[in-house]
Enzyme design. Structure first.
Site, PDB file in Angstrom:
ATOM      1  N   CYS B 123       0.885  -1.157   0.000  1.00  0.00           N
ATOM      2  CA  CYS B 123       0.000   0.000   0.000  1.00  0.00           C
ATOM      3  C   CYS B 123       0.920   1.202   0.000  1.00  0.00           C
ATOM      4  O   CYS B 123       1.504   1.550   1.024  1.00  0.00           O
ATOM      5  CB  CYS B 123      -0.908   0.023   1.227  1.00  0.00           C
ATOM      6  SG  CYS B 123      -1.899   1.522   1.330  1.00  0.00           S
ATOM      7  N   CYS B 126      -0.217   4.093   2.489  1.00  0.00           N
ATOM      8  CA  CYS B 126      -0.287   4.030   3.946  1.00  0.00           C
ATOM      9  C   CYS B 126      -0.165   2.589   4.427  1.00  0.00           C
ATOM     10  O   CYS B 126       0.924   2.087   4.631  1.00  0.00           O
ATOM     11  CB  CYS B 126      -1.592   4.664   4.409  1.00  0.00           C
ATOM     12  SG  CYS B 126      -1.807   4.704   6.178  1.00  0.00           S
ATOM     13  N   SER B 127      -1.276   1.895   4.563  1.00  0.00           N
ATOM     14  CA  SER B 127      -1.223   0.599   5.239  1.00  0.00           C
ATOM     15  C   SER B 127      -2.371  -0.331   4.874  1.00  0.00           C
ATOM     16  O   SER B 127      -2.666  -1.246   5.625  1.00  0.00           O
ATOM     17  CB  SER B 127      -1.257   0.827   6.745  1.00  0.00           C
ATOM     18  OG  SER B 127      -2.432   1.545   7.083  1.00  0.00           O
ATOM     19  N   CYS B 128      -3.037  -0.088   3.745  1.00  0.00           N
ATOM     20  CA  CYS B 128      -4.159  -0.953   3.380  1.00  0.00           C
ATOM     21  C   CYS B 128      -3.660  -2.386   3.220  1.00  0.00           C
ATOM     22  O   CYS B 128      -2.636  -2.637   2.590  1.00  0.00           O
ATOM     23  CB  CYS B 128      -4.819  -0.463   2.098  1.00  0.00           C
ATOM     24  SG  CYS B 128      -5.576   1.156   2.316  1.00  0.00           S
TER      25      CYS B 128
END
Lengths: 91, 218
Positions: B123, B126-128
């Site tokens: 991602c 960010c952090s998906c």
């Protein structure tokens, strides 16, 4: 970078984010916008869940769930309760 | 003589424990601004009747219960059942729910590793991550290093993770978003013919489902 166990406050931020989203208080896009509005600096200085609680808070204030004044007053009260996360819980 | 911990990053004035080790932080470091904010937000939501403490505790428990083992079970089923595999590749969310995994409204896409193509997920923003199936992402997945290098030099990243692929293997990097998340269906390892699903599932690591690893061989 090693994995780490998330601290309780971090897990609570995660839970608040999921629950408030599920209840329709804000959208993922609203969170995204708040994160991007923080500027690059926030991504250098603050940790992942620090940014998330800031984004959750901003969206809740904008949604009228509570006011900025209420938040500020409460954070002051919390500071007076004790020096650690555990000591600062109510009750 | 106490142990030396020259690089220990949490230097406090706590001194050393009786066994000569620095005390580890245990949720009792000085209260931070952001922790105060979390407490305040939570209390205000509860007081205003928007959320209950029990809901929060329950949500944490639900999240803690999610683990890569869920994804491994899905992969093992796909390896064993061609019809299920077809359904997984068509709609990974529905296929996961079919196996009883409550992944919410998550839009999940499974991509298959083959002899000629290796897939990797990231991602960049960010952090998906397929968190509703696999649990929370590993810390390194969220780092700037991984998020940028996975797209810039995926082969180098893969080598670091111990995955050496021939130059002829095509590498596809999938950038996840909040609305669309990926999971890798790793290639079934050789020598696993006739193995039962639970045994197959043990070969499926978290990294294999991110693409930074391969399924183990038995």
């Amino acid at each position: 970078m090693d994995g780490h166990d998330f601290a309780l406050w971090e897990k609570r931020v995660d839970a608040l984010m999921v629950l408030c989203g599920a209840k329709g208080f804000f959208t993922v896009d609203g969170l995204r916008r708040a994160l991007e509005d923080m500027g690059e600096d926030a991504f250098e200085k603050h940790s992942y869940y620090e940014r998330w609680i800031a984004a959750v808070n901003q969206n809740l204030v904008e949604a009228g769930i509570y006011s900025l004044e209420e938040l500020g007053t409460r954070m002051e009260e919390i500071a007076a309760r004790g020096p650690t996360y555990g000591a600062a819980q109510d009750g | 003589m106490p142990h030396d911990h020259p690089n220990h990053s949490h230097d406090h004035d706590h001194g050393l424990s009786p066994s000569g080790h620095p005390y580890r932080a245990d949720n009792d470091e000085p209260l931070t601004y952001w922790q105060r904010m979390e407490i305040a937000v939570r209390e205000l939501l509860i007081e205003k009747g928007r959320i209950t403490a029990a809901e929060i505790a329950n949500q944490i428990e639900v999240m803690d219960a999610r683990s890569p083992a869920n994804g491994a079970a899905v992969v093992a089923r796909a390896w064993s059942d061609p019809d299920f595999k077809a359904r997984l590749l068509a709609d990974a969310g529905a296929a996961s729910r079919e196996m009883g995994f409550d992944i919410g409204p998550l839009n999940l896409i499974a991509v298959e590793n083959t002899d000629t193509t290796h897939n990797l997920i990231v991602c960049t923003l960010c952090s998906c991550y397929p968190r509703n199936l696999l649990g929370l992402p590993p810390d390194w997945y969220k780092t700037r290093e991984y998020r940028s290098r996975a797209v810039r030099e995926p082969r180098a990243v893969l080598r670091e993770f111990g995955v050496n692929l021939p130059d002829s293997t095509r590498i596809r990097v999938h950038d996840s978003t909040a609305d669309m998340r990926y999971i890798i269906l790793p290639a079934r390892p050789a020598g696993t013919d006739g193995m039962a699903e639970p045994d197959l599932a043990r070969l499926v690591t978290r990294d294999a489902m991110i693409g930074t690893g391969l399924a183990r061989t038995p």
